[in-house]
Design a protein around this motif. Structure first.
Motif, PDB file in Angstrom:
ATOM      1  N   SER A  85      26.452  33.458  62.319  1.00 46.91           N
ATOM      2  CA  SER A  85      25.162  33.723  62.959  1.00 46.91           C
ATOM      3  C   SER A  85      24.764  32.595  63.906  1.00 46.91           C
ATOM      4  CB  SER A  85      24.067  33.911  61.898  1.00 46.91           C
ATOM      5  OG  SER A  85      23.813  32.697  61.203  1.00 46.91           O
ATOM      6  N   THR A  86      25.329  31.409  63.718  1.00 49.52           N
ATOM      7  CA  THR A  86      25.066  30.275  64.595  1.00 49.52           C
ATOM      8  C   THR A  86      26.033  30.262  65.782  1.00 49.52           C
ATOM      9  OG1 THR A  86      24.494  29.094  62.562  1.00 49.52           O
ATOM     10  CG2 THR A  86      24.544  27.788  64.539  1.00 49.52           C
ATOM     11  N   ASN A  87      26.926  31.246  65.830  1.00 47.72           N
ATOM     12  CA  ASN A  87      27.895  31.393  66.919  1.00 47.72           C
ATOM     13  C   ASN A  87      28.876  30.238  66.968  1.00 47.72           C
ATOM     14  OD1 ASN A  87      29.196  32.581  69.100  1.00 47.72           O
ATOM     15  ND2 ASN A  87      27.786  31.741  70.620  1.00 47.72           N
ATOM     16  N   LEU A  88      29.401  29.882  65.780  1.00 51.03           N
ATOM     17  CA  LEU A  88      30.450  28.874  65.677  1.00 51.03           C
ATOM     18  C   LEU A  88      31.659  29.550  65.024  1.00 51.03           C
ATOM     19  CD1 LEU A  88      28.315  25.824  64.486  1.00 51.03           C
ATOM     20  CD2 LEU A  88      29.064  26.361  66.785  1.00 51.03           C
ATOM     21  N   PRO A  89      32.480  30.227  65.820  1.00 52.23           N
ATOM     22  CA  PRO A  89      33.521  31.101  65.255  1.00 52.23           C
ATOM     23  C   PRO A  89      34.608  30.375  64.485  1.00 52.23           C
ATOM     24  CG  PRO A  89      33.758  30.927  67.646  1.00 52.23           C
ATOM     25  CD  PRO A  89      32.447  30.294  67.299  1.00 52.23           C
ATOM     26  N   TYR A  90      35.013  29.195  64.940  1.00 56.16           N
ATOM     27  CA  TYR A  90      36.097  28.501  64.247  1.00 56.16           C
ATOM     28  C   TYR A  90      35.652  28.068  62.854  1.00 56.16           C
ATOM     29  CZ  TYR A  90      39.831  25.130  63.348  1.00 56.16           C
ATOM     30  OH  TYR A  90      40.877  24.437  62.791  1.00 56.16           O
ATOM     31  N   GLU A  91      34.483  27.460  62.775  1.00 56.28           N
ATOM     32  CA  GLU A  91      33.966  27.051  61.473  1.00 56.28           C
ATOM     33  C   GLU A  91      33.771  28.261  60.560  1.00 56.28           C
ATOM     34  OE1 GLU A  91      33.066  25.764  64.319  1.00 56.28           O
ATOM     35  OE2 GLU A  91      33.523  23.640  64.015  1.00 56.28           O
ATOM     36  N   SER A  92      33.294  29.366  61.135  1.00 56.71           N
ATOM     37  CA  SER A  92      33.095  30.581  60.350  1.00 56.71           C
ATOM     38  C   SER A  92      34.418  31.096  59.792  1.00 56.71           C
ATOM     39  CB  SER A  92      32.438  31.662  61.217  1.00 56.71           C
ATOM     40  OG  SER A  92      32.312  32.871  60.506  1.00 56.71           O
ATOM     41  N   ALA A  93      35.450  31.125  60.631  1.00 50.34           N
ATOM     42  CA  ALA A  93      36.748  31.631  60.182  1.00 50.34           C
ATOM     43  C   ALA A  93      37.345  30.735  59.107  1.00 50.34           C
ATOM     44  CB  ALA A  93      37.690  31.760  61.369  1.00 50.34           C
ATOM     45  N   ARG A  94      37.213  29.430  59.254  1.00 49.81           N
ATOM     46  CA  ARG A  94      37.758  28.518  58.237  1.00 49.81           C
ATOM     47  C   ARG A  94      37.029  28.690  56.902  1.00 49.81           C
ATOM     48  NH1 ARG A  94      40.969  24.162  59.351  1.00 49.81           N
ATOM     49  NH2 ARG A  94      39.853  22.872  57.837  1.00 49.81           N
ATOM     50  N   ALA A  95      35.704  28.820  56.947  1.00 52.45           N
ATOM     51  CA  ALA A  95      34.960  29.053  55.709  1.00 52.45           C
ATOM     52  C   ALA A  95      35.326  30.409  55.105  1.00 52.45           C
ATOM     53  CB  ALA A  95      33.459  28.977  55.981  1.00 52.45           C
ATOM     54  N   ARG A  96      35.614  31.370  55.966  1.00 57.23           N
ATOM     55  CA  ARG A  96      35.972  32.709  55.476  1.00 57.23           C
ATOM     56  C   ARG A  96      37.327  32.694  54.766  1.00 57.23           C
ATOM     57  NH1 ARG A  96      34.636  38.147  58.956  1.00 57.23           N
ATOM     58  NH2 ARG A  96      34.741  39.615  57.205  1.00 57.23           N
ATOM     59  N   VAL A  97      38.248  31.862  55.238  1.00 56.17           N
ATOM     60  CA  VAL A  97      39.523  31.710  54.542  1.00 56.17           C
ATOM     61  C   VAL A  97      39.293  31.173  53.135  1.00 56.17           C
ATOM     62  CG1 VAL A  97      41.683  30.400  54.502  1.00 56.17           C
ATOM     63  CG2 VAL A  97      40.903  31.456  56.625  1.00 56.17           C
ATOM     64  N   ARG A  98      38.440  30.177  53.005  1.00 51.75           N
ATOM     65  CA  ARG A  98      38.141  29.631  51.678  1.00 51.75           C
ATOM     66  C   ARG A  98      37.439  30.672  50.800  1.00 51.75           C
ATOM     67  NH1 ARG A  98      40.595  25.798  49.563  1.00 51.75           N
ATOM     68  NH2 ARG A  98      39.044  24.187  49.109  1.00 51.75           N
TER      69      ARG A  98
END
Length: 655
Positions: free
Chosen positions: A422-435
């Motif tokens: 929602s903050t439009n930070l796709p890389y951080e979002s994808a890494r957290a989604r992997v975890r």
């Protein structure tokens, strides 16, 4: 002579810097300029990108004012010289000029210039972390500047006070000061040099607080203002802000292009205190792409210019498997700040602690990771910004997962990746989604976990995060029921190769020093043309560029822009190198920002086949251009080395 001087003064008023420099210089050759005009020449040469000449002109102005007994004017010139010295990181010279200005002002008790030593003193105290002393000096500078009508010193000191208030934890009042100073800069009531500094301070403050929305708004406003005022040099600093924001938003090739162009501009203007920051952004982009060697090179350059290169350097060491080195590296970075220190320290620790969590977990040190998570959550509470909240949630979820508590970790990580998104930070979002997916898998929900891994992989593929794609593939095991292993990343681009013709001969004629200066100018101009037309620099070969464009028309326009810039410089200054350009549109394999494959090889051969000052394009570019704005030569067929079949090419008539 009067008309020429008046024309030069008018050019300064219009911010036509090159015109002003030319006119003043012509007059100065016939008869020495008066101190007032030398001061204007100093301003014009600075904004024209000639910082050494600017200092020379201002020193002559200072001497002229002193000889004429014009103490206040001499003090003003001394203050400007102090400012330029500080920006060159020559602190002793800067302090010397400040002392000279103070001595001259002793007999002028009512001068508006008295606010400047106070403002410089406030900045020095704040930089040395003497916050209370800095705030007191800033208050006094504001008072004196307001009483005596010095708007430049008033709002510079207000900007400094805002930063100081952030340091005490009073960030609401600090932001009010900073926003007011930036609004004054926008209004046009300040000297453009100080207005530019205020914009930079404002954007840096917003970023340090994790307020990306506010940082983006002031970055856009500052860029608009600088373009309107034809301000050079400082766009290099603003480019770093734009580069970081683009990097965080997932626009990695564009971010690297901005940062590299910023390095060129900052070097040109002698703003050495910001080059390390620009190099750090290049390293961050390359690290995310998985290009560890290029990241290491950029971090080394950042460190050379005084940036600590953290947390990127520690994360690079972690990516290389150098866990013990990473532990020491991030530990030293945190030791340079204080847990109970200023708000600036807290904000800086908030940027370092997520890396410490990852490194401590990799080292198996759950206790150290737990302490880092606790502190990060405290900082997130202090700042109440999505950037810090998302970092704290991700760190807590990772710790819970490594403590073998997946049922507790999954809801936290699920919240964190959505907040990053929602903050439009796709890389951080994808890494957290992997975890998050790893937590789901540990809970036994394999179907949901694989779905989230697939979604994260799609984001990594789009971004060009090669190492992360491979890591997700390893988790999926290559037998995902809904998708097979990820195919190589393929993209259709128009590739450009440029090269200086007979560069070896030029080195021999010009000598190493002159050749180096010419090459820096060439690199700056070509990077500007490539970036202006939407191209992305893939690599720099020493005397040429490899760039990629989304559209053939953009590549053609960039190539024409390059050749016309060279002709203009040749016409105005007598010489510019001759450059050949080749274009070819093809599909290629994308590896981060790099491209490889037959299409790239063919593009390079087309570039090598071009003649001096020629833009040679393949038939695929011709097809993409359609009925474009450029006339083309008749087609001819070439046999290119390493290409089995003949290749049809045409030249663009760019003159």
């Amino acid at each position: 002579m009067t008309a020429t001087v008046e024309g030069a003064r008018d050019a300064v008023r219009r911010h036509s810097w090159a015109e002003a420099v030319g006119a003043f210089t012509a007059v100065d050759r016939d008869a020495a300029l008066a101190p007032d005009d030398l001061e204007l020449l100093g301003t014009a040469t600075w904004w024209a990108g000639q910082p050494v000449e600017a200092t020379d002109a201002l020193e002559r102005a200072f001497a002229g004012y002193s000889d004429a007994g014009r103490a206040e004017d001499a003090a003003r010139a001394a203050i400007t010289l102090a400012y330029l010295a500080f920006r060159r990181l020559e602190e002793s010279i800067g302090l010397g000029w400040v002392a000279r200005a103070e001595r001259l002002l002793e007999g002028l008790p009512d001068s508006p210039l008295h606010a400047w030593p106070l403002a410089f003193g406030a900045l020095g105290a704040l930089v040395a972390n003497h916050i209370e002393e800095g705030l007191a000096l800033a208050d006094r500078a504001i008072e004196v500047a307001r009483e005596r009508g010095n708007a430049d010193a008033l709002f510079m000191a207000m900007s400094f006070r805002g930063m100081g208030r952030l340091g005490t934890g009073n960030w609401q009042a600090g932001l009010r000061d900073i926003d007011e100073a930036a609004a004054a800069a926008t209004s046009g009531q300040l000297d453009i040099r100080y207005a530019s500094d205020i914009f930079c301070t404002t954007i840096a403050a917003c970023r340090s607080l994790g307020d990306l929305t506010r940082a983006g708004q002031w970055t856009n406003e500052g860029e608009r203002w600088m373009l309107r005022n034809q301000v050079g040099g400082y766009p290099g600093i603003c480019r770093i802000h734009r580069a970081e924001l683009k990097m965080l938003r997932g626009q990695w090739p564009e971010a690297e292009q901005e940062a590299r162009q910023a390095c060129d501009e900052l070097q040109r203007f002698g703003l050495l205190d910001s080059i390390g920051w620009a190099q750090y952004q290049i390293g961050e982009v390359r690290l995310r792409m998985g290009d560890l060697d290029a990241a290491a090179e950029a971090f080394d350059r950042a460190y050379e210019y005084g940036h600590d290169a953290q947390p990127g350097l520690a994360l690079l060491q972690l990516a290389r498997g150098e866990v013990a080195d990473a532990v020491r590296s991030i530990g030293r970075a945190l030791d340079a700040t204080s847990i109970a220190g200023s708000l600036a320290d807290r904000a800086r620790r908030g940027q370092l602690l997520p890396a410490q969590v990852d490194i401590a977990l990799a080292a198996g040190d759950l206790e150290a990771a737990g302490r880092a998570v606790d502190e990060l959550e405290s900082i997130a509470g202090d700042f109440d910004r999505p950037l810090f909240r998302a970092s704290a949630l991700t760190a807590r979820g990772e710790l819970l997962l490594d403590e073998d508590r997946p049922a507790d970790a999954s809801p936290v990580l699920g919240q964190s990746w959505r907040l990053w998104q929602s903050t439009n930070l796709p890389y951080e979002s994808a890494r957290a989604r992997v975890r998050y997916a790893q937590a789901l898998m540990a809970e036994g929900d394999v179907v949901a976990a694989r779905r989230d891994l697939g979604a994260a992989r799609a984001i990594f593929e789009r971004l060009g995060a090669v190492r992360d794609v491979r890591a997700v593939e390893a988790l999926l095991g290559g037998d995902e029921p809904t998708r097979g292993p990820a195919a190589p990343l393929r993209a259709t681009r128009t590739f450009m190769f440029t090269d200086i013709v007979t560069s070896t001969d030029l080195v021999g004629v010009l000598g190493d020093e002159a050749w180096g200066e010419l090459l820096r100018w060439h690199d700056r101009e070509l990077r500007s043309a490539i970036g202006r037309h939407g191209g992305v620099e893939v690599s720099h070969t020493g005397d040429g560029f490899f760039a990629a464009f989304e559209r053939p028309s953009d590549a053609a326009e960039a190539a024409v822009d390059i050749q016309r810039r060279l002709v203009q410089h040749r016409r105005e200054h007598g010489f510019a190198p001759q450059v050949r350009v080749g274009l070819h549109t093809a599909e290629a394999t994308r590896d981060g920002t790099n491209y490889r494959g037959r299409g790239v090889h063919l593009a390079a051969r087309v570039g090598a086949a071009a003649d001096r000052e020629e833009i040679l394009i393949s038939s695929t570019v011709v097809e993409g251009l359609g009925a474009g704005p450029f006339a083309l030569s008749e087609p001819r067929t070439l046999s290119l080395k390493g290409i089995h079949e003949p290749v049809e090419v045409r030249s663009i008539d760019w003159r």
